[in-house]
Scaffold this active site. Structure first.
Site, PDB file in Angstrom:
ATOM      1  N   SER A 144       0.841  -1.187   0.000  1.00  0.00           N
ATOM      2  CA  SER A 144       0.000   0.000   0.000  1.00  0.00           C
ATOM      3  C   SER A 144       0.881   1.244   0.000  1.00  0.00           C
ATOM      4  O   SER A 144       2.035   1.200   0.453  1.00  0.00           O
ATOM      5  CB  SER A 144      -0.894   0.005   1.249  1.00  0.00           C
ATOM      6  OG  SER A 144      -1.493   1.266   1.452  1.00  0.00           O
ATOM      7  N   TYR A 172      -0.762  -0.490  10.673  1.00  0.00           N
ATOM      8  CA  TYR A 172      -1.025  -0.814   9.274  1.00  0.00           C
ATOM      9  C   TYR A 172       0.162  -0.430   8.396  1.00  0.00           C
ATOM     10  O   TYR A 172       0.597  -1.216   7.545  1.00  0.00           O
ATOM     11  CB  TYR A 172      -2.277  -0.098   8.799  1.00  0.00           C
ATOM     12  CG  TYR A 172      -2.649  -0.412   7.365  1.00  0.00           C
ATOM     13  CD1 TYR A 172      -3.041  -1.695   6.994  1.00  0.00           C
ATOM     14  CD2 TYR A 172      -2.594   0.569   6.381  1.00  0.00           C
ATOM     15  CE1 TYR A 172      -3.375  -2.005   5.681  1.00  0.00           C
ATOM     16  CE2 TYR A 172      -2.926   0.279   5.065  1.00  0.00           C
ATOM     17  CZ  TYR A 172      -3.316  -1.007   4.723  1.00  0.00           C
ATOM     18  OH  TYR A 172      -3.635  -1.296   3.418  1.00  0.00           O
TER      19      TYR A 172
END
Length: 305
Positions: A144, A172
């Site tokens: 990501s 994350y």
């Protein structure tokens, strides 16, 4: 090509005939994972949906035209990962490490790891190494742009679980940085072993899926819902970088993402990664730590395809 005519952006119509090839996709019962299943199966591949809930997997598989099967895999449980790999027989052309959790409240995997690091990185680390003797073509791992958000994301080697300072977005970002470092070191090891298998990474940009709906912050959930309506690509567009990485002739350790502004949307292309995600020393250190935590090691060179 006529003067001033631009080539069409890469799309699923560019997928080659994949008849006779087999792919495993984690987290394949919804979102980008399911879209990837449909595209690969539609091109002739036999696709295994590796999912935590087989009933949901079977329900999703009913909407796929092509050869598919469903197998249980819980990346938050290393025993489940080992069972999945032990039950695998025969060649595996593509392993797509797609599953993930994002910005969730603090939680632990069955083995006691912080949930985002344990699921997004350690589960896929173990799965890949256990399946590696069967893999014939490539491993594609989803990362990501969150791996390089402001705040200098890094691997917190002294506190991987972030137990003393847990922040959902920090966890994350760390897990997505780990995905890229894992790809970098996996490719180095494959090349050193003389293997033709390639390790690549991809990210979908901002794709409207159910991933954002589990955010620990109510305000972020509201923002994500708004962004999904106004900014995000649909899951079909979000899956294109993964599919591109699966079939294009790209160098090992390549990173694929959208070509638009801030890599949020657009056609798939090679994109850059942060300096932290390009550090071979950190990648090797993370690999060593991951082996210690999971008890899974890189196969002996003779066992690598």
């Amino acid at each position: 090509m006529a003067k001033n005519q631009h080539p069409q952006p890469w799309a699923t119509t560019a997928l080659p005939d994949l008849t006779g090839r087999t792919a495993v996709i984690t987290g394949a019962n919804s979102g980008i994972g399911l879209t990837t299943v449909k595209a690969l199966a539609g091109a002739g591949a036999h696709v295994v949906l590796a999912v935590r809930d087989p009933r949901r997997g079977e329900s999703a598989a009913e909407h796929v035209n092509g050869s598919v099967e469903v197998r249980r895999l819980d990346l938050a449980d290393l025993a489940s990962v080992r069972e999945f790999a032990a039950d695998w027989h025969g060649d595996l052309d593509l392993l797509i490490n797609n599953a993930g959790v994002m910005n969730i409240p603090e939680a632990r995997t069955k083995d006691g790891f912080e949930m985002q690091f344990g699921t997004n990185h350690l589960g896929h680390f173990a799965l890949t190494n256990l399946l590696l003797p069967h893999i014939t073509d490539r491993v594609v791992t989803l990362s990501s742009t969150a791996h390089k958000v402001p705040g200098n994301p890094r691997i917190h080697f002294d506190n991987l679980d972030l137990a003393r300072e847990y922040q959902p977005m920090t966890a994350y970002s760390q897990s997505k940085l780990a995905n890229l470092l894992f790809t970098l070191e996996l490719q180095r090891r494959l090349a050193e072993a003389g293997s033709s298998v390639r390790a690549l990474a991809a990210h979908p940009g901002w794709a409207a899926t159910n991933l954002q709906g589990h955010d620990a912050s109510f305000l972020r959930r509201v923002f994500m819902r708004l962004g999904n309506r106004l900014i995000a690509q649909d899951s079909e567009a979000g899956a294109l970088p993964t599919l591109y990485a699966c079939v294009q002739d790209l160098p090992g350790a390549s990173f694929v993402g959208p070509d638009g502004m801030f890599e949020m949307r657009g056609a798939p292309t090679l994109v850059s990664r942060s300096a932290a995600a390009s550090d071979p020393a950190t990648a090797r250190r993370l690999w060593t730590v991951s082996e210690e935590l999971t008890g899974v090691t890189f196969p002996e060179p003779a066992a690598v395809a």
